[in-house]
Design a protein around this motif. Structure first.
Motif, PDB file in Angstrom:
ATOM      1  N   HIS A  35       0.819  -1.203   0.000  1.00 13.56           N
ATOM      2  CA  HIS A  35       0.000   0.000   0.000  1.00 13.56           C
ATOM      3  C   HIS A  35       0.858   1.262   0.000  1.00 13.56           C
ATOM      4  N   SER A  36       0.280   2.311  -0.555  1.00 16.24           N
ATOM      5  CA  SER A  36       0.922   3.614  -0.492  1.00 16.24           C
ATOM      6  C   SER A  36       0.914   4.115   0.951  1.00 16.24           C
ATOM      7  N   ASP A  37       2.057   4.587   1.430  1.00 12.86           N
ATOM      8  CA  ASP A  37       2.130   5.091   2.800  1.00 12.86           C
ATOM      9  C   ASP A  37       1.173   6.264   2.988  1.00 12.86           C
ATOM     10  N   ILE A  38       1.232   7.231   2.076  1.00 11.19           N
ATOM     11  CA  ILE A  38       0.395   8.422   2.210  1.00 11.19           C
ATOM     12  C   ILE A  38      -1.059   8.089   1.895  1.00 11.19           C
ATOM     13  N   GLY A  39      -1.303   7.183   0.950  1.00 11.53           N
ATOM     14  CA  GLY A  39      -2.671   6.794   0.633  1.00 11.53           C
ATOM     15  C   GLY A  39      -3.345   6.120   1.810  1.00 11.53           C
ATOM     16  N   ALA A  40      -2.632   5.207   2.473  1.00 14.97           N
ATOM     17  CA  ALA A  40      -3.190   4.523   3.637  1.00 14.97           C
ATOM     18  C   ALA A  40      -3.421   5.508   4.783  1.00 14.97           C
TER      19      ALA A  40
END
Length: 293
Positions: free
Chosen positions: A183-188
């Motif tokens: 997963h994307s760090d910023i997206g999550a």
């Protein structure tokens, strides 16, 4: 690669398979478009099946501003996918975060839903845990932001309602954990902060839920403790709802028990399409224990 475009220009990656009455699958926080593969393979035999990655989940766009994430936006994104595909009405199926999106889809756009399958939805709904849930959601968001998904997935994937999946199907659970680590760090972080931590409790939506007449199936694992009571509440509040409780089962329902989940969903959709999934018979009064006259 195929993308639909949301109202704010965010691109949403989707995949589809099969023909027939459409089913739109909406994934949980810990998943992405791949989390519905057992259902895509099974239901594409007789339905047009669509799965997509929510905003913040690759290959969809990942807005950097947390203001681009909310419960309402999650519903308008689902509608954008249907609009892009020229689908007027579909069976809407969601797990956890996707289950909340499915419920809100029924509240915001009931005319677009043939049915609602609300699975594993309840976290943060219980009033006694509401403040705690918002706080821990922000803490989880910070962990994704600072440690990164690759590292924090090792902790998140072993939550109290995830270990059931690991015990039953270690290979399936590992696939889930590996996808979570991608997963994307910023997206999550933004999804947890903007959607999870801010969504209203379903108990505060009682009046709106009672007015929703779309056929609904609620599915809960009996070891997914914080979804049990909200599941019963939705069963009692949605006029045309049925409740299925899966034994010895945690949160990741559709992957942990794919055959049972598919069986329940297939029967539900068949009943809906036959016009036989109706509101509760008014003679079945909840307060009555035995009829005496």
């Amino acid at each position: 690669m195929s993308f639909a475009t949301a109202t704010d220009g965010t691109r949403l990656y989707y995949e589809e398979a099969g023909t027939g009455t459409p089913i739109l699958f909406i994934h949980e926080f810990g998943g992405d478009y791949r989390a519905w593969e057992p259902q895509m393979q099974f239901f594409a035999r007789r339905h047009r099946c669509i799965t997509y990655s929510a905003r913040g989940y690759a290959p969809s766009d990942i807005p950097a501003d947390v203001a681009a994430y909310s419960q309402e936006i999650a519903v308008t994104d689902a509608l954008a996918v249907l609009d892009h595909l020229g689908i007027d009405r579909a069976h809407i199926v969601g797990l956890s975060m996707g289950g909340f999106a499915t419920l809100h889809f029924g509240l915001m756009a009931p005319e677009r839903a043939l049915s609602l399958t609300i699975a594993g939805a309840g976290y943060g709904a219980e009033k006694q845990f509401e403040d705690y849930f918002r706080g821990v959601s922000l803490e989880v968001a910070e962990r994704f932001r600072t440690l990164g998904a690759k590292e924090f997935a090792k902790t998140y994937a072993l939550g109290a309602s995830r270990v059931q999946f690991q015990n039953k199907d270690p290979r399936g659970w590992q696939d889930f954990a590996d996808r979570l680590a991608e997963h994307s760090d910023i997206g999550a972080a933004n999804t947890m902060s903007g959607v999870q931590a801010r969504r209203p409790s379903i108990y505060d939506l009682e009046e709106r839920i009672r007015a929703c007449t779309v056929p609904a199936l609620i599915v809960v694992g009996d070891e997914d403790d914080h979804c049990l009571q909200p599941g019963i509440f939705m069963k009692k509040t949605l006029p045309a709802a049925g409740l299925a409780v899966l034994p010895k089962t945690g949160h990741t329902l559709n992957l942990e028990e794919p055959a049972l989940f598919n069986q329940l969903l297939a029967e539900f959709i068949a009943m809906v399409e036959a016009g036989r999934w109706t509101a509760r018979d008014p003679r079945a009064e909840p307060a009555q224990i035995m009829k005496t006259s």
